[in-house]
Design a protein around this motif. Structure first.
Motif, PDB file in Angstrom:
ATOM      1  N   GLY A   1       7.375 -43.332 -63.751  1.00 14.24           N
ATOM      2  CA  GLY A   1       6.008 -43.807 -63.928  1.00 14.24           C
ATOM      3  C   GLY A   1       5.005 -42.759 -64.359  1.00 14.24           C
ATOM      4  N   ALA A   2       5.465 -41.571 -64.765  1.00 10.79           N
ATOM      5  CA  ALA A   2       4.540 -40.505 -65.166  1.00 10.79           C
ATOM      6  C   ALA A   2       3.885 -40.813 -66.511  1.00 10.79           C
ATOM      7  N   GLN A   3       2.727 -40.211 -66.726  1.00 16.52           N
ATOM      8  CA  GLN A   3       2.055 -40.270 -68.019  1.00 16.52           C
ATOM      9  C   GLN A   3       2.618 -39.123 -68.865  1.00 16.52           C
ATOM     10  N   VAL A   4       3.147 -39.445 -70.038  1.00 11.62           N
ATOM     11  CA  VAL A   4       3.913 -38.470 -70.817  1.00 11.62           C
ATOM     12  C   VAL A   4       3.171 -38.059 -72.081  1.00 11.62           C
ATOM     13  N   LEU A   5       3.088 -36.753 -72.299  1.00 10.26           N
ATOM     14  CA  LEU A   5       2.529 -36.213 -73.541  1.00 10.26           C
ATOM     15  C   LEU A   5       3.627 -35.410 -74.233  1.00 10.26           C
TER      16      LEU A   5
END
Length: 302
Positions: free
Chosen positions: A72-76
């Motif tokens: 569920g992490a926000q990925v860049l």
């Protein structure tokens, strides 16, 4: 904000610096994530992770991204080809820039060995090594160890042969450190000009015939670009002397498994038919990369 000590503890720069209990904990958490039927468990929903790849990668980057998104992490995603690094911005400045924007952890892959260690001492976020030069590739080795433990039950007492370009292999190094700490016996097999002299104190070099008498036969990718440097006479000659041909594979013990970090040069280091044989674990290795990286990311941030 994590303390400097906590950041260092949660970073994963290599297996050489971990002890057996830390490796066991990561493998146990890998087994946990591997057993989960839910594809999405958003325990990292409040965290931003940047994949900073200063060297090309497909499998490793996708595997990390899948692990990040399953948690569920926000990925860049950052790739050097489309960045200021092409304009001369240093790797350090790039990482510090992303850190200042608020990322919580960085997954870093780069060509020069030793740079990642220096970076980790200068930033205040955990860094995970996705491959640095010919130094280490710890998550690859962890997924290899997990694959072996799933097959044999435990790592202690296993004999593992690593065959190929040891000199330039970060995979060979991380596996050497990880396996020996877990009680396995490692041996190398390589052409004379692909041996790593500094590793001879840790694992013996054996003949191809002897290397095949092991519980695990791990073939390394032949870097065909080394033709130009004269290190590799030809792909055909390498296959003849050091390839896992169908004929050689037929001599393996019935319980021996075949591994490879991928990508595979089919019919060079491994014959086509052997890649997908019943003793091959090459595709399960790739599948195991996701739960391993979930365990590593969880360790970094929770």
């Amino acid at each position: 904000m994590m303390t400097a000590t906590k950041v260092k503890e949660r970073s994963l720069l290599g297996l050489k610096e971990l002890d057996a209990s830390e490796i066991s904990q990561l493998l146990n958490r890998t087994a946990y994530w591997d057993s989960q039927s839910e594809k999405l468990t958003p325990v990292l929903g409040a965290h931003f992770i940047s994949n900073m790849f200063f060297e090309n990668s497909t499998r490793t980057r996708f595997s990390f991204e899948m692990a990040e998104k399953r948690l569920g992490a926000q990925v860049l995603n950052f790739t050097a080809a489309a960045s200021s690094v092409e304009k001369g911005e240093s790797i350090y400045d790039t990482v510090r820039t992303l850190e200042s924007m608020g990322i919580d952890a960085g997954v870093v892959r780069l060509k020069p060995a030793g740079v990642l260690q220096q970076l980790a001492e200068k930033v205040s976020i955990p860094l995970i090594n996705a491959g640095d030069g010919n130094n280490e590739h710890p998550t690859q080795a962890l997924l290899d160890l997990y694959t072996m433990s799933k097959t044999f039950g435990e790592l202690k007492g296993l004999k593992v042969s690593i065959i190929g370009d040891i000199m330039h292999s970060r995979v060979a190094r991380s596996n050497l450190w990880g396996l020996t700490k877990m009680g396995a016996e490692v041996q190398f097999c390589a052409p004379e000009n692909m041996k790593a002299p500094e590793l001879m104190a840790y694992a013996p070099y054996v003949s191809m015939e002897e290397a095949l008498k092991a519980d695990v036969v791990m073939m390394l990718r032949v870097q065909l670009e080394r033709h130009a440097t004269g290190m590799l006479q030809s792909a055909e000659e390498y296959r003849r002397q050091y390839g896992l041909t169908e004929e050689r594979a037929a001599t393996l013990g019935k319980s021996t498994i075949i591994m490879h970090p991928a990508p595979v040069n089919r019919n060079v280091e491994i014959d086509d038919a052997v890649v997908e044989s019943s003793q091959s674990r090459i595709f399960p290795q790739m599948a195991n990369g996701v739960p391993v990286r979930m365990a590593v990311l969880e360790r970094a941030l929770l």
